[in-house]
Write an enzyme that holds these catalytic residues in place. Structure first.
Site, PDB file in Angstrom:
ATOM      1  N   LEU A  23       0.818  -1.214   0.000  1.00  9.19           N
ATOM      2  CA  LEU A  23       0.000   0.000   0.000  1.00  9.19           C
ATOM      3  C   LEU A  23       0.849   1.261   0.000  1.00  9.19           C
ATOM      4  O   LEU A  23       0.595   2.192  -0.765  1.00  9.19           O
ATOM      5  CB  LEU A  23      -0.928   0.008   1.222  1.00  9.19           C
ATOM      6  CG  LEU A  23      -2.142  -0.903   1.141  1.00  9.19           C
ATOM      7  CD1 LEU A  23      -2.922  -0.838   2.443  1.00  9.19           C
ATOM      8  CD2 LEU A  23      -3.028  -0.503  -0.027  1.00  9.19           C
ATOM      9  N   HIS A  69      -0.377 -10.322  17.560  1.00 10.31           N
ATOM     10  CA  HIS A  69      -1.830 -10.271  17.367  1.00 10.31           C
ATOM     11  C   HIS A  69      -2.481 -11.323  18.248  1.00 10.31           C
ATOM     12  O   HIS A  69      -2.042 -12.471  18.266  1.00 10.31           O
ATOM     13  CB  HIS A  69      -2.171 -10.520  15.895  1.00 10.31           C
ATOM     14  CG  HIS A  69      -3.563 -10.114  15.525  1.00 10.31           C
ATOM     15  ND1 HIS A  69      -4.664 -10.816  15.938  1.00 10.31           N
ATOM     16  CD2 HIS A  69      -4.029  -9.058  14.801  1.00 10.31           C
ATOM     17  CE1 HIS A  69      -5.761 -10.209  15.466  1.00 10.31           C
ATOM     18  NE2 HIS A  69      -5.400  -9.147  14.778  1.00 10.31           N
ATOM     19  N   ARG A 114      -4.605  -4.597  21.115  1.00  9.46           N
ATOM     20  CA  ARG A 114      -4.077  -5.930  20.851  1.00  9.46           C
ATOM     21  C   ARG A 114      -3.082  -6.413  21.892  1.00  9.46           C
ATOM     22  O   ARG A 114      -3.081  -7.591  22.243  1.00  9.46           O
ATOM     23  CB  ARG A 114      -3.420  -5.930  19.470  1.00  9.46           C
ATOM     24  CG  ARG A 114      -4.453  -5.784  18.401  1.00  9.46           C
ATOM     25  CD  ARG A 114      -3.864  -5.651  17.038  1.00  9.46           C
ATOM     26  NE  ARG A 114      -4.951  -5.620  16.062  1.00  9.46           N
ATOM     27  CZ  ARG A 114      -4.784  -5.402  14.767  1.00  9.46           C
ATOM     28  NH1 ARG A 114      -3.581  -5.168  14.286  1.00  9.46           N
ATOM     29  NH2 ARG A 114      -5.804  -5.400  13.958  1.00  9.46           N
TER      30      ARG A 114
END
Lengths: 281, 283, 656
Positions: free
Chosen positions: C14, C241, C302
């Site tokens: 990205l 995570h 998280r």
């Protein structure tokens, strides 16, 4: 994009779509008519308009078929119609072979129904061309050297000569004749499949069926049509393959000589009569 | 078991295999190898101990660390393409037991549940091999350029929100947008054949992947602006009309993208496009 | 006419794509290098969504500013504050842009963009496209890049591996003027000139062995820049995570959106309860996060969720059947709703595990996911300069700053997102600036695209205005020397193939495996001083073994082993920076949790760790420098663990 590329592109599109269309009109439509006509050899006994004294079911069938053949043979501009058909079949065949060569079947790895139909479509196409050529050459163009027993088809003795061509002789089956009959059986089956499956496929090509349910529903309808045509095709071949030459010959001779009485409201005759009336009047 | 039964049956078989997978087994991997373009191919077999949850990737990793064939010959690690290992990038596509799929989501339990079972790995056959299982799929991306696979926005400056879209339309487009350009649909397509000559790509069959992407962009309010150009490209040689409707594409698509519906939809667009062109007399 | 000058972008995720588009749009030539076709970059794995203030949340009292505030508290105040403010201000506009590019964001019944709840916020501010948002965003940018490539404005160099930044000059004058890269197919090593180089090379999950990262996320490129003199910030901040699917080859992500859409984390309340999850009645389940954090429940950040799950399994031994796994349960939800909102990830779970999460609770465990740390970067602060930092901002408070561009950072300033090496930029995950000590879910996609769009302008301005000698005119010897350095490294590795002692200890895959095991156990969820010291000595051993590494493949064509082996060496060096910074940060903050220093120590460690590679010793020197703050005042980060849960409602009162 250059003009040239544009026109190439348009030509490609046009040829592809004409190929698809020609399989339905006129070839597919003709196939339906042809099978309906020919199958009268099996169901023509239903034709109550043939009210000749002493005619049994098969006699009536033979008479009906002969009547249909005679009608076709008396059509105006028959040769033009034939040439149109031959060109359409030729066009569809040549392009079809060219297109089919562009693919490479892989049913060995991917044995999905659709893929098998794709492969069959091509196989039946090749086989169908071969079959049609034999069929037309032997029965229409008179290449009797290709006919076991050497019988020449005559439109005045439509059933008997065809039966003899299928059976290999005028005295029932010969070994080679049996092979010809089998060849016919496979040939018509292939063409019916090719047509029905082509009809299903064409609906996607033209964008008529888009959603999966639509494709499936149309598939069922094409399968139904195919099954019906297949039935007609099979009874035609079986009808002629089992037809008794002498019996057919007798019926045909009667038709030729004594002129079997047909009902006056017979549509074909009426048309001819009206035509004459107009001219006279 | 023949690996070529109907798809749903195959899924059931894999599920059943998974249940009866034997722990502590070893599986033979037969791998088609090739040292580079123009080099000959050969098969090599490896015996690999299978741990819980093992997939083709972990097995290839094992070979990389222990590159010795069943015959005991030392060889080189197998070369293959991979990235995410979550079946969302499309990189690790290969032909496994004769059929194309991603190797990351290919669990050994589903294909080789018993000790000594054999699995075969081959590179995709429709693209040139770079080495071993790694193929060059540039043509697949080139086809996206061919159908102008983008929304022609004015620029990246702030110009407010995009066009409003109904929930149904979004769901439809989303299904198409999940295509990860893996090439499964092309590998399984009998009409899509290998073409190494780059200059022929634009006139060779484009395949379900790009057809579906063209539809994806045609369905967007702004993407529509290029619809005519896309339909020009797809009406020509190698376009939508070259599809033979074998419909393998939709069977092997790992993301369940309605590729055959896209083919129908683009077929319809092509018909309308031709009619429009004919009566507008543009060309 | 287009510039003669060129920009190199390394990495096609990205950040790299957004940067390429922005630079190409400005009329400057871009060479985009990627190890994989850009469409297969790791951004494709992002699932949950992308955060931005939106009209609905705004009317409930939410604002860009609160998004900013949440990001800071999520990051435990280790973030550089100005870039974060600029990013959150840009966020709604970035969503609009993506929307215009055709991203199929989920829609409400009326056709507006749908929103979901995500960790670290009580407001719905996460935009999403099913459960494959990263994929959708990446594809949208990929498509725009393809458009520029078709127009000849972006030159795609796919299957090229970045080897080294070419730096001309010494000390203050050092400037990046190109890169050395290798074609992964032909193995050809070549130099490329550029007036600026943007590193958008992502994270380093592979340093930890099995992670949620793609196999290309070795951190090799960042490590090479680090060894070439770029500083590495907050290396120790590694996000684990909380919910991943353990696997033989990697740990597959199970998106936070599963909890955002209502997923509940639990274990059987009775230790060793072997009943099937469906047979365990509600009152015999221990909903870990809901009971420990009544306010945020399953949507705590998280690091907290991870630590609690880890605690329940490892310390209390309450994992399912004694294993290190807990349930993530969606079975109380409508299966059709789940398919629509989360179909992509639920299918993945079913494919890899075999159970349908719509009807059977998923079994998950934490896994390494993201590196908040990365190449150290700088910036020029924007217009918003409050006299005193704001403290204790709450929803509905007067918003102290506008949302027009340039409040946080001066847009287009040459040094935005520039590393300590002039002309070398770091965008996306490899930029350390935005996420501090923990990244909030759905902020990563935002920071990547923001870097590309906002700081891409800085790159263009720098190339046009800085007045340096164009790279095209720099003496060839500079480039030849760099190529020779890399060619020598490459040839030495190739030569090692023939050593062939067969010693397993010198097998690169074995070294990588041991590196992953060591880093995972010593430097992730729970760290101790002694553990990290042990880890550092293990890394020394690995480094020593690596110096004698034996390659398994001597091919001169498409030699993946060589590429992997080369990155193993780079991974050990980054691993060392991570462990060393972790050892020296004697406090607990965000993702960095030291049992021997369990409290946050703002006096000593409200500082970014900056690792500098010491070329002579081959080791990392770590120092601590002040966090660039000044906008928001420090406050405790507790997410309601101690607060009463009364009065904290999920849906804040509307603006009326």
């Amino acid at each position: 994009m250059s003009e040239n590329a544009d026109s190439m592109q348009n030509r490609h599109f046009l040829l592809r779509r004409l190929h698809s269309l020609s399989g339905i009109v006129p070839v597919g439509v003709f196939l339906i008519v042809h099978l309906v006509t020919n199958s009268t050899i099996a169901w023509g006994g239903l034709n109550s308009r043939v009210d000749q004294e002493g005619f049994g079911w098969f006699d009536r069938s033979i008479a009906t078929f002969q009547h249909e053949v005679s009608f076709i043979n008396n059509m105006p501009l028959l040769l033009l119609i034939e040439i149109t058909l031959w060109s359409a079949i030729g066009f569809h065949s040549i392009l079809g072979v060219y297109y089919a060569m562009s693919g490479k079947g892989n049913t060995g790895s991917y044995k999905y129904g659709g893929n098998l139909r794709y492969a069959l479509q091509r196989t039946t196409g090749y086989f169908g061309i071969f079959f049609i050529f034999y069929h037309v050459a032997t029965l229409r163009w008179g290449w009797t050297w290709l006919v076991p027993g050497g019988v020449e088809w005559s439109h005045e003795h439509a059933s008997s000569t065809f039966a003899a061509a299928l059976q290999g002789s005028t005295d029932g089956f010969t070994a080679v004749g049996f092979l010809v009959a089998c060849f016919y059986f496979l040939g018509v089956s292939a063409l019916v499949f090719h047509f029905a499956n082509g009809l299903w496929s064409a609906a996607i090509t033209w964008g008529i069926t888009v959603s999966r349910p639509a494709q499936k529903r149309w598939g069922i309808m094409c399968a139904g049509l195919g099954a019906g045509l297949m039935f007609l095709a099979w009874v035609s071949v079986i009808g002629f393959a089992t037809l008794d030459y002498d019996q057919a010959r007798e019926v045909e001779d009667q038709l030729l000589g004594e002129s079997i009485h047909m009902n006056v409201d017979d549509a074909h005759d009426a048309v001819t009569l009206t035509g004459h009336d107009d001219i006279d009047g | 078991m023949s690996e070529a039964e109907a798809y749903s049956y195959d899924a059931d078989m894999r599920k059943a295999n998974r249940k009866q997978a034997v722990e502590g087994r070893s599986v033979i991997f037969k791998i088609k190898r090739c040292d580079g373009p123009g080099k000959s191919t050969r098969w090599e077999s490896f015996k690999i101990p299978i741990e819980t949850g093992a997939n083709v990737i972990s097995s290839l990793n094992w070979i990389a660390a222990n590159p010795v064939t069943v015959e005991g010959t030392k060889t080189t690690p197998v070369v293959w393409d991979s990235s995410c290992l979550e079946e969302v990038c499309g990189a690790c596509t290969m032909v496994i037991n004769g059929r194309v799929r991603q190797s990351c989501s290919c669990l050994i339990d589903e294909y080789a549940p018993k000790d000594g079972d054999v699995m075969t790995l081959e590179p995709m056959s429709k693209f040139p091999v770079i080495r071993d299982l790694w193929v060059d799929r540039q043509r697949l991306f080139s086809n996206l350029t061919r159908v102008k696979g983008w929304v022609p926005i004015d620029g990246t400056y702030n110009m407010g929100a995009g066009p409003k879209e109904s929930h149904e339309q979004q769901q439809m487009r989303y299904a198409l947008s999940e295509c990860m350009s893996c090439g499964c649909c092309l590998e399984a397509c009998p009409q899509f054949t290998k073409e190494e000559d780059e200059s022929q790509w634009d006139s060779s069959f484009v395949g379900a992947h790009a057809i579906s992407q063209a539809r994806y962009f045609n369905e967007h309010e702004t993407g529509k602006q290029l619809k005519d150009e896309r339909m020009d490209a797809l009406s020509g040689a190698g376009g939508i009309n070259d599809c033979g409707n074998a419909q393998n594409c939709v069977k092997v698509c790992p993301k369940g993208i309605p590729l055959t519906e896209s083919i129908g939809a683009i077929g319809r667009s092509a018909t309308m496009h031709a009619i429009k062109q004919f009566f507008q007399g543009k060309k | 006419m287009a510039d003669q000058k060129r920009v190199i972008v390394v990495g096609g995720g990205l950040a790299g794509l957004a940067a390429s588009i922005r630079v190409a749009e400005a009329g400057m030539a871009v060479d985009l290098f990627s190890m994989v076709p850009v469409k297969r970059s790791h951004s494709v794995c992002a699932q949950g969504g992308i955060n931005a203030c939106n009209d609905v949340a705004r009317q409930q009292g939410y604002s860009e500013y609160q998004h900013f505030d949440e990001t800071l508290i999520g990051g435990d105040f280790l973030n550089d504050q100005h870039p974060v403010l600029e990013m959150t201000n840009w966020a709604p506009k970035i969503i609009d842009l993506l929307d215009r590019m055709g991203v199929p964001f989920n829609r409400s019944n009326e056709g507006f963009r749908d929103l979901r709840l995500f960790g670290g916020s009580l407001f719905k501010r996460t935009h999403f496209a099913g459960a494959t948002t990263g994929q959708q965003l990446l594809y949208a940018l990929d498509e725009q890049t393809r458009r520029f490539a078709a127009e000849g404005k972006v030159n795609m160099k796919e299957f090229w591996e970045f080897l080294w930044p070419i730096i001309e000059g010494e000390g203050e004058d050092a400037r990046c003027v190109g890169i050395v890269a290798q074609d992964m197919r032909t193995m050809q090593i070549q130099s490329f000139r550029a007036d600026a180089v943007i590193m958008a090379t992502g994270g380093c999950g592979l340093v930890f062995g099995k992670s949620t990262n793609s196999v290309i996320c070795t951190g090799g490129a960042a490590s090479r820049c680090y060894q070439a003199g770029a500083w590495y910030g907050n290396a120790e901040m590694i996000q684990v995570h909380p919910t991943a699917i353990p696997g033989a080859d990697k740990c597959r992500l199970m998106s936070e959106s599963a909890r955002g859409e209502g997923g509940r984390v639990w274990v059987p309340a009775k230790k060793g309860d072997t009943r099937k999850p469906k047979d365990i009645p509600e009152n015999e389940r221990y909903y870990i996060l809901e009971e420990r954090y009544p306010k945020y429940g399953n949507l705590v950040p998280r690091d907290i969720a991870t630590r609690e799950i880890f605690d329940v399994c490892v310390n209390e031994g309450m994992g399912i059947n004694g294993t290190n796994q807990v349930y993530l349960d969606l079975t109380h939800m409508d299966p059709d709703y789940l398919t629509e909102k989360l179909g992509g990830i639920l299918d993945i779970y079913e494919k890899f595990v075999g159970d349908d999460p719509r009807f059977t609770p998923m079994r998950i465990f934490p896994a390494v996911h993201y590196s908040m740390g990365g190449l150290w970067t700088t910036y020029t602060a924007g217009d918003y300069q409050p006299d005193a930092p704001i403290s204790g901002f709450k929803p509905g408070d007067a918003i102290p700053v506008g949302t027009e561009p340039g409040q946080g950072m001066e847009v287009g300033a040459h040094n935005n997102a520039m590393t300590n090496i002039t002309g070398l930029y770091a965008f996306g995950e490899v930029n350390f600036a935005y996420h501090g000590a923990t990244r909030l879910g759905a902020n990563a996609l935002l920071s990547c695209i923001f870097d590309g769009l906002c700081n891409g302008v800085s790159v263009v301005n720098y190339v046009r205005e800085a007045g340096h000698t164009p790279a095209a005119e720099i003496d060839q010897s500079v480039f030849d020397a760099a190529v020779k350095q890399e060619q020598d490294k490459h040839d030495n590795l190739l030569k090692s193939t023939s050593n062939g002692t067969g010693d397993r200890k010198l097998n690169p895959y074995q070294i990588a495996f041991e590196l992953g095991e060591e880093m995972n156990s010593a430097s992730t969820v729970v760290k101790t001083g002694s553990g990290l010291e042990k880890c550092l000595s293990k890394l020394e051993e690995l480094k020593d073994r690596y110096s004698k590494v034996e390659l398994g493949d001597g091919a001169m064509w498409t030699n993946q082993s060589l590429s992997f082996t080369r990155s193993v060496g780079d991974m050990i060096i980054i691993g060392e920076a991570i462990a060393k910074a972790g050892l020296l940060r004697e406090e607990s903050r965000g993702s960095h949790y030291r049992t021997d220093f369990p409290e946050r120590d703002d006096d000593k460690f409200w500082k970014a760790s900056v690792a500098k590679f010491n070329a002579s010793s081959g080791k990392s020197d770590v120092e601590f420098v002040d966090v660039k703050a000044g906008l928001v005042k420090l406050r405790p980060r507790d997410y309601g663990k101690t607060e009463s849960s009364a009065g904290a409602k999920k849906e804040p009162v509307g603006a009326s």
